[in-house]
Scaffold this motif. Structure first.
Motif, PDB file in Angstrom:
ATOM      1  N   LEU A 165     -12.025   7.944 -10.230  1.00 20.19           N
ATOM      2  CA  LEU A 165     -12.384   9.000  -9.298  1.00 20.19           C
ATOM      3  C   LEU A 165     -11.102   9.440  -8.602  1.00 20.19           C
ATOM      4  O   LEU A 165     -10.168   8.639  -8.460  1.00 20.19           O
ATOM      5  N   PRO A 166     -11.004  10.684  -8.158  1.00 14.92           N
ATOM      6  CA  PRO A 166      -9.762  11.165  -7.540  1.00 14.92           C
ATOM      7  C   PRO A 166      -9.249  10.281  -6.402  1.00 14.92           C
ATOM      8  O   PRO A 166      -8.056   9.995  -6.329  1.00 14.92           O
ATOM      9  N   GLU A 167     -10.152   9.805  -5.533  1.00 12.96           N
ATOM     10  CA  GLU A 167      -9.700   8.966  -4.418  1.00 12.96           C
ATOM     11  C   GLU A 167      -9.192   7.602  -4.915  1.00 12.96           C
ATOM     12  O   GLU A 167      -8.267   7.029  -4.346  1.00 12.96           O
ATOM     13  N   ASP A 168      -9.781   7.081  -6.002  1.00 14.74           N
ATOM     14  CA  ASP A 168      -9.312   5.815  -6.568  1.00 14.74           C
ATOM     15  C   ASP A 168      -7.951   5.986  -7.231  1.00 14.74           C
ATOM     16  O   ASP A 168      -7.091   5.107  -7.156  1.00 14.74           O
ATOM     17  N   ALA A 169      -7.734   7.130  -7.860  1.00 15.59           N
ATOM     18  CA  ALA A 169      -6.440   7.404  -8.482  1.00 15.59           C
ATOM     19  C   ALA A 169      -5.355   7.494  -7.412  1.00 15.59           C
ATOM     20  O   ALA A 169      -4.253   6.977  -7.596  1.00 15.59           O
ATOM     21  N   GLU A 170      -5.662   8.134  -6.297  1.00 18.72           N
ATOM     22  CA  GLU A 170      -4.701   8.248  -5.196  1.00 18.72           C
ATOM     23  C   GLU A 170      -4.397   6.867  -4.612  1.00 18.72           C
ATOM     24  O   GLU A 170      -3.245   6.549  -4.326  1.00 18.72           O
ATOM     25  N   THR A 171      -5.416   6.037  -4.450  1.00 19.22           N
ATOM     26  CA  THR A 171      -5.204   4.679  -3.942  1.00 19.22           C
ATOM     27  C   THR A 171      -4.300   3.894  -4.878  1.00 19.22           C
ATOM     28  O   THR A 171      -3.364   3.212  -4.439  1.00 19.22           O
ATOM     29  N   ARG A 172      -4.545   3.992  -6.178  1.00 23.36           N
ATOM     30  CA  ARG A 172      -3.711   3.296  -7.162  1.00 23.36           C
ATOM     31  C   ARG A 172      -2.263   3.784  -7.077  1.00 23.36           C
ATOM     32  O   ARG A 172      -1.323   3.006  -7.101  1.00 23.36           O
ATOM     33  N   ARG A 173      -2.085   5.109  -6.964  1.00 22.60           N
ATOM     34  CA  ARG A 173      -0.738   5.681  -6.883  1.00 22.60           C
ATOM     35  C   ARG A 173      -0.004   5.175  -5.636  1.00 22.60           C
ATOM     36  O   ARG A 173       1.166   4.777  -5.703  1.00 22.60           O
ATOM     37  N   LYS A 185      -0.614   2.401  -3.904  1.00 23.61           N
ATOM     38  CA  LYS A 185      -0.326   0.966  -4.019  1.00 23.61           C
ATOM     39  C   LYS A 185       0.901   0.725  -4.893  1.00 23.61           C
ATOM     40  O   LYS A 185       1.726  -0.133  -4.593  1.00 23.61           O
ATOM     41  N   LYS A 186       1.053   1.504  -5.956  1.00 26.34           N
ATOM     42  CA  LYS A 186       2.222   1.372  -6.815  1.00 26.34           C
ATOM     43  C   LYS A 186       3.478   1.773  -6.056  1.00 26.34           C
ATOM     44  O   LYS A 186       4.513   1.117  -6.143  1.00 26.34           O
ATOM     45  N   MET A 187       3.376   2.846  -5.274  1.00 26.43           N
ATOM     46  CA  MET A 187       4.525   3.297  -4.488  1.00 26.43           C
ATOM     47  C   MET A 187       4.940   2.218  -3.488  1.00 26.43           C
ATOM     48  O   MET A 187       6.128   1.941  -3.328  1.00 26.43           O
ATOM     49  N   ILE A 188       3.978   1.598  -2.836  1.00 26.90           N
ATOM     50  CA  ILE A 188       4.272   0.527  -1.877  1.00 26.90           C
ATOM     51  C   ILE A 188       4.962  -0.635  -2.581  1.00 26.90           C
ATOM     52  O   ILE A 188       5.965  -1.161  -2.090  1.00 26.90           O
ATOM     53  N   ALA A 189       4.445  -1.042  -3.732  1.00 27.38           N
ATOM     54  CA  ALA A 189       5.047  -2.148  -4.480  1.00 27.38           C
ATOM     55  C   ALA A 189       6.473  -1.813  -4.888  1.00 27.38           C
ATOM     56  O   ALA A 189       7.384  -2.665  -4.773  1.00 27.38           O
ATOM     57  N   ASP A 190       6.718  -0.590  -5.336  1.00 32.41           N
ATOM     58  CA  ASP A 190       8.067  -0.168  -5.726  1.00 32.41           C
ATOM     59  C   ASP A 190       9.013  -0.202  -4.531  1.00 32.41           C
ATOM     60  O   ASP A 190      10.151  -0.668  -4.635  1.00 32.41           O
ATOM     61  N   LEU A 191       8.550   0.293  -3.397  1.00 36.15           N
ATOM     62  CA  LEU A 191       9.380   0.299  -2.191  1.00 36.15           C
ATOM     63  C   LEU A 191       9.671  -1.118  -1.700  1.00 36.15           C
ATOM     64  O   LEU A 191      10.788  -1.406  -1.242  1.00 36.15           O
ATOM     65  N   GLN A 192       8.678  -2.011  -1.806  1.00 32.96           N
ATOM     66  CA  GLN A 192       8.901  -3.398  -1.406  1.00 32.96           C
ATOM     67  C   GLN A 192       9.944  -4.053  -2.308  1.00 32.96           C
ATOM     68  O   GLN A 192      10.800  -4.810  -1.838  1.00 32.96           O
TER      69      GLN A 192
END
Length: 94
Positions: free
Chosen positions: A59-67, A69-76
């Motif tokens: 779902l669009p909101e789930d895709a945004e959440t996944r995106r 979370k990936k951005m946060i992991a990359d930044l960490q």
């Protein structure tokens, strides 16, 4: 487990929601379990045209959440690398 495509689910839900037929009757006619149809009706009422995104799709909101979370992991990860580099450079400056 049998899989049903988006069109099948939408048509089953339409029979219940738009035509006012009972879940029990529609489920029996289509050869599916009543609980399955109840779940589809709930998903449709909650997400409308975004309901039943299909296998592997979100779902669009789930895709945004996944995106995000990936951005946060990359930044960490980048932050951890910078901390290590800072510590290495600080040792060499003494």
């Amino acid at each position: 487990m049998k899989r049903y495509d988006k069109h099948f689910k939408e048509e089953a839900v339409r029979l219940v929601v738009e035509l006012g037929r009972s879940v029990a009757t529609v489920a029996k006619e289509l050869g599916i379990h009543e609980n399955t149809l109840h779940k589809w009706v709930s998903q449709y009422k909650e997400h409308k045209e975004n309901a039943f995104p299909g296998s592997g799709n979100l779902l669009p909101e789930d895709a945004e959440t996944r995106r995000l979370k990936k951005m946060i992991a990359d930044l960490q990860e980048e932050n951890a690398i910078l901390k290590k580099a800072t510590a290495i450079f600080a040792r060499h400056q003494k």
